[in-house]
Design a protein around this motif. Structure first.
Motif, PDB file in Angstrom:
ATOM      1  N   LEU A  24       0.824  -1.208   0.000  1.00 19.95           N
ATOM      2  CA  LEU A  24       0.000   0.000   0.000  1.00 19.95           C
ATOM      3  C   LEU A  24       0.861   1.264   0.000  1.00 19.95           C
ATOM      4  CD1 LEU A  24      -2.779  -0.874   2.579  1.00 19.95           C
ATOM      5  CD2 LEU A  24      -3.106  -0.363   0.171  1.00 19.95           C
ATOM      6  N   TYR A  25       1.940   1.221   0.776  1.00 16.67           N
ATOM      7  CA  TYR A  25       2.789   2.407   0.924  1.00 16.67           C
ATOM      8  C   TYR A  25       4.234   2.038   0.650  1.00 16.67           C
ATOM      9  CZ  TYR A  25      -1.336   3.718   3.590  1.00 16.67           C
ATOM     10  OH  TYR A  25      -2.614   3.950   3.985  1.00 16.67           O
ATOM     11  N   PRO A  26       4.598   1.780  -0.630  1.00 17.78           N
ATOM     12  CA  PRO A  26       5.978   1.386  -0.896  1.00 17.78           C
ATOM     13  C   PRO A  26       6.932   2.488  -0.447  1.00 17.78           C
ATOM     14  CG  PRO A  26       4.804   1.881  -2.930  1.00 17.78           C
ATOM     15  CD  PRO A  26       3.808   1.962  -1.836  1.00 17.78           C
ATOM     16  N   ARG A  27       8.087   2.071   0.042  1.00 23.65           N
ATOM     17  CA  ARG A  27       9.059   3.046   0.508  1.00 23.65           C
ATOM     18  C   ARG A  27       9.453   3.977  -0.649  1.00 23.65           C
ATOM     19  NH1 ARG A  27      14.514   4.035   1.673  1.00 23.65           N
ATOM     20  NH2 ARG A  27      15.257   2.570   0.124  1.00 23.65           N
ATOM     21  N   VAL A  28       9.643   5.236  -0.338  1.00 26.03           N
ATOM     22  CA  VAL A  28      10.025   6.188  -1.378  1.00 26.03           C
ATOM     23  C   VAL A  28      11.512   6.032  -1.650  1.00 26.03           C
ATOM     24  CG1 VAL A  28      10.226   8.632  -1.938  1.00 26.03           C
ATOM     25  CG2 VAL A  28       8.270   7.814  -0.640  1.00 26.03           C
ATOM     26  N   THR A  29      11.860   5.640  -2.869  1.00 23.35           N
ATOM     27  CA  THR A  29      13.273   5.508  -3.210  1.00 23.35           C
ATOM     28  C   THR A  29      13.577   6.360  -4.436  1.00 23.35           C
ATOM     29  OG1 THR A  29      12.880   3.644  -4.681  1.00 23.35           O
ATOM     30  CG2 THR A  29      13.405   3.128  -2.385  1.00 23.35           C
ATOM     31  N   SER A  30      14.853   6.657  -4.638  1.00 18.36           N
ATOM     32  CA  SER A  30      15.249   7.463  -5.794  1.00 18.36           C
ATOM     33  C   SER A  30      15.507   6.574  -7.003  1.00 18.36           C
ATOM     34  CB  SER A  30      16.502   8.266  -5.454  1.00 18.36           C
ATOM     35  OG  SER A  30      17.532   7.396  -5.064  1.00 18.36           O
ATOM     36  N   TYR A  31      15.257   5.283  -6.883  1.00 19.76           N
ATOM     37  CA  TYR A  31      15.511   4.376  -8.009  1.00 19.76           C
ATOM     38  C   TYR A  31      14.295   3.496  -8.255  1.00 19.76           C
ATOM     39  CZ  TYR A  31      16.640   1.670  -3.867  1.00 19.76           C
ATOM     40  OH  TYR A  31      16.587   1.090  -2.632  1.00 19.76           O
ATOM     41  N   ARG A  32      14.218   3.030  -9.487  1.00 18.89           N
ATOM     42  CA  ARG A  32      13.152   2.097  -9.850  1.00 18.89           C
ATOM     43  C   ARG A  32      13.625   0.687  -9.549  1.00 18.89           C
ATOM     44  NH1 ARG A  32      14.149   5.580 -13.793  1.00 18.89           N
ATOM     45  NH2 ARG A  32      12.485   7.007 -14.401  1.00 18.89           N
ATOM     46  N   THR A  33      12.695  -0.193  -9.220  1.00 27.67           N
ATOM     47  CA  THR A  33      13.049  -1.602  -9.070  1.00 27.67           C
ATOM     48  C   THR A  33      13.114  -2.193 -10.467  1.00 27.67           C
ATOM     49  OG1 THR A  33      11.885  -1.617  -7.008  1.00 27.67           O
ATOM     50  CG2 THR A  33      12.397  -3.758  -7.949  1.00 27.67           C
ATOM     51  N   ARG A  34      14.280  -2.699 -10.827  1.00 29.65           N
ATOM     52  CA  ARG A  34      14.440  -3.258 -12.177  1.00 29.65           C
ATOM     53  C   ARG A  34      14.979  -4.672 -12.065  1.00 29.65           C
ATOM     54  NH1 ARG A  34      17.896   1.430 -15.062  1.00 29.65           N
ATOM     55  NH2 ARG A  34      18.882   1.512 -13.024  1.00 29.65           N
ATOM     56  N   THR A  35      14.803  -5.425 -13.145  1.00 30.69           N
ATOM     57  CA  THR A  35      15.258  -6.811 -13.105  1.00 30.69           C
ATOM     58  C   THR A  35      16.790  -6.881 -13.008  1.00 30.69           C
ATOM     59  OG1 THR A  35      15.497  -8.797 -14.448  1.00 30.69           O
ATOM     60  CG2 THR A  35      14.950  -6.796 -15.625  1.00 30.69           C
ATOM     61  N   GLY A  36      17.247  -7.868 -12.274  1.00 36.67           N
ATOM     62  CA  GLY A  36      18.689  -8.010 -12.097  1.00 36.67           C
ATOM     63  C   GLY A  36      19.275  -9.139 -12.919  1.00 36.67           C
ATOM     64  N   VAL A  37      18.536  -9.540 -13.981  1.00 34.92           N
ATOM     65  CA  VAL A  37      19.010 -10.661 -14.791  1.00 34.92           C
ATOM     66  C   VAL A  37      20.212 -10.227 -15.635  1.00 34.92           C
ATOM     67  CG1 VAL A  37      18.372 -12.298 -16.622  1.00 34.92           C
ATOM     68  CG2 VAL A  37      16.683 -11.616 -14.896  1.00 34.92           C
ATOM     69  N   LEU A  38      21.267 -11.052 -15.620  1.00 28.53           N
ATOM     70  CA  LEU A  38      22.495 -10.694 -16.345  1.00 28.53           C
ATOM     71  C   LEU A  38      22.650 -11.493 -17.625  1.00 28.53           C
ATOM     72  CD1 LEU A  38      25.110 -10.569 -13.434  1.00 28.53           C
ATOM     73  CD2 LEU A  38      23.573  -8.765 -14.236  1.00 28.53           C
ATOM     74  N   LYS A  39      23.226 -10.826 -18.645  1.00 28.90           N
ATOM     75  CA  LYS A  39      23.631 -11.562 -19.855  1.00 28.90           C
ATOM     76  C   LYS A  39      24.754 -12.518 -19.458  1.00 28.90           C
ATOM     77  CE  LYS A  39      23.230  -7.481 -22.789  1.00 28.90           C
ATOM     78  NZ  LYS A  39      24.022  -6.422 -23.420  1.00 28.90           N
ATOM     79  N   PRO A  40      24.912 -13.639 -20.204  1.00 33.86           N
ATOM     80  CA  PRO A  40      25.937 -14.614 -19.797  1.00 33.86           C
ATOM     81  C   PRO A  40      27.333 -14.009 -19.645  1.00 33.86           C
ATOM     82  CG  PRO A  40      24.513 -15.538 -21.486  1.00 33.86           C
ATOM     83  CD  PRO A  40      24.088 -14.107 -21.326  1.00 33.86           C
ATOM     84  N   SER A  41      27.726 -13.092 -20.563  1.00 33.89           N
ATOM     85  CA  SER A  41      29.086 -12.549 -20.467  1.00 33.89           C
ATOM     86  C   SER A  41      29.250 -11.734 -19.184  1.00 33.89           C
ATOM     87  CB  SER A  41      29.405 -11.686 -21.685  1.00 33.89           C
ATOM     88  OG  SER A  41      28.482 -10.617 -21.752  1.00 33.89           O
ATOM     89  N   ARG A  42      28.182 -10.992 -18.810  1.00 32.77           N
ATOM     90  CA  ARG A  42      28.268 -10.197 -17.585  1.00 32.77           C
ATOM     91  C   ARG A  42      28.188 -11.090 -16.356  1.00 32.77           C
ATOM     92  NH1 ARG A  42      24.806  -4.681 -18.857  1.00 32.77           N
ATOM     93  NH2 ARG A  42      25.756  -4.289 -20.886  1.00 32.77           N
ATOM     94  N   GLN A  43      27.410 -12.178 -16.466  1.00 27.48           N
ATOM     95  CA  GLN A  43      27.310 -13.124 -15.351  1.00 27.48           C
ATOM     96  C   GLN A  43      28.702 -13.697 -15.035  1.00 27.48           C
ATOM     97  OE1 GLN A  43      24.503 -13.980 -13.551  1.00 27.48           O
ATOM     98  NE2 GLN A  43      25.807 -15.267 -12.267  1.00 27.48           N
ATOM     99  N   GLY A  44      29.446 -13.980 -16.098  1.00 31.71           N
ATOM    100  CA  GLY A  44      30.804 -14.517 -15.917  1.00 31.71           C
ATOM    101  C   GLY A  44      31.683 -13.516 -15.184  1.00 31.71           C
ATOM    102  N   ALA A  45      31.635 -12.256 -15.617  1.00 29.86           N
ATOM    103  CA  ALA A  45      32.451 -11.230 -14.963  1.00 29.86           C
ATOM    104  C   ALA A  45      32.042 -11.087 -13.505  1.00 29.86           C
ATOM    105  CB  ALA A  45      32.300  -9.890 -15.704  1.00 29.86           C
ATOM    106  N   TRP A  46      30.724 -11.156 -13.271  1.00 31.50           N
ATOM    107  CA  TRP A  46      30.227 -11.030 -11.893  1.00 31.50           C
ATOM    108  C   TRP A  46      30.812 -12.147 -11.029  1.00 31.50           C
ATOM    109  CZ3 TRP A  46      27.107  -7.127 -10.005  1.00 31.50           C
ATOM    110  CH2 TRP A  46      26.625  -7.299  -8.709  1.00 31.50           C
ATOM    111  N   GLU A  47      30.756 -13.362 -11.536  1.00 36.11           N
ATOM    112  CA  GLU A  47      31.225 -14.502 -10.743  1.00 36.11           C
ATOM    113  C   GLU A  47      32.731 -14.419 -10.481  1.00 36.11           C
ATOM    114  OE1 GLU A  47      29.657 -17.864 -12.882  1.00 36.11           O
ATOM    115  OE2 GLU A  47      27.615 -17.323 -12.279  1.00 36.11           O
TER     116      GLU A  47
END
Ligand code: SAM
Length: 245
Positions: A24-47
């Motif tokens: 009902l009252y989502p916290r006010v944030t300066s950012y949007r909630t977006r998906t955190g799904v990574l492309k495979p190449s970025r997933q590799g760098a992340w790991e």
């Protein structure tokens, strides 16, 4: 405490909102909630990179010298996005320790890729809400410079409360700066620019820059700046210095 750095935090009294109230009252944030799904190449760098140079927002003050393995001027970039400007600035300033903050995992993963590809050694990354990171993880007086480039303008009046840069944020940044440390802000949004200027000028611990900058005042073009230029928006740059007491 939640392990998801983008989750709504507990309130000031440590009470967690019931799920129904959160909806009902989502916290006010300066950012949007977006998906955190990574492309495979970025997933590799992340790991490969995250454990070594990344951390999630938490409640512990960072031992910055230990994390970087050296003592050097500390510059903190808030809202680095995909980090193209971050990586370029880090390579141009090898004598600076640079902490890049964002909530957006795919953006941070792109930055990790750039760090890996270019063998950059002077960037560390924190994922989470910058307000909580400054409050909990950065010691007062420990930062030489802040950079906030193209923060989301939240142009609709009903969204202005979501803006990251407001008087309270300038006061928070000022407390984390050492005397003569500098806050550098850029925006392409004319009305937000005016609000940013008023907010920075109203912070009691900030004044006009009188000394040399602790970091470069040059700014490579960021992704958002390129977009702004294409639609003809003027860019405003601002800087304030932490006054000595
Ligand atoms: C408009 S983008 C600008 C990105 C980059 N500075 C550039 O110029 O290309 C703003 C970024 O700030 C991040 N952001 C907004 N509020 C934030 C907050 N409270 N804590 C951390 N990151 C935030 C967003 O996720 C987004 O990546």
């Amino acid at each position: 405490m939640s392990t998801d750095p983008t989750a709504a935090p507990d309130d000031a009294n440590g009470n967690t909102e019931p799920e129904s109230d959160k909806r009902l009252y989502p916290r006010v944030t300066s950012y949007r909630t977006r998906t955190g799904v990574l492309k495979p190449s970025r997933q590799g760098a992340w790991e490969r990179m995250w454990d070594e140079i990344g951390r999630n927002v938490d409640d512990d003050i960072i031992d910055v010298e230990a994390w970087f393995g050296r003592r050097a001027p500390l510059v903190v970039e808030i809202g680095c996005g995909t980090g193209t400007a971050t990586a370029e600035m880090a390579m141009a300033e090898p004598n600076v320790n640079l902490i890049a903050i964002d909530v957006y995992k795919p953006g941070l993963a792109k930055l990790l890729q750039l760090i890996e590809q270019n063998n950059i050694t002077n960037i560390r990354v924190i994922r989470g809400d910058a307000v909580a990171i400054l409050e909990n993880m950065l010691a007062p007086g420990s930062v030489d410079g802040f950079r906030v480039f193209f923060p989301d303008p939240w142009p609709k009046t009903r969204h202005h409360k979501r803006r990251l840069l407001k008087p309270e944020m300038f006061t928070l940044m000022a407390t984390r700066l050492r005397p003569r440390g500098v806050v550098h802000v850029a925006t392409d949004h004319a009305e937000y620019a005016q609000y940013i200027e008023e907010s920075g000028n109203s912070a009691p611990l900030l004044g006009i820059v009188t000394g040399p900058w602790p970091m470069s005042s040059e700014r490579p073009e960021t992704k958002f700046e390129g977009r702004a230029a294409r639609i003809g928006n003027a860019i405003s740059d601002f800087a304030w210095e932490r006054i000595t007491e």
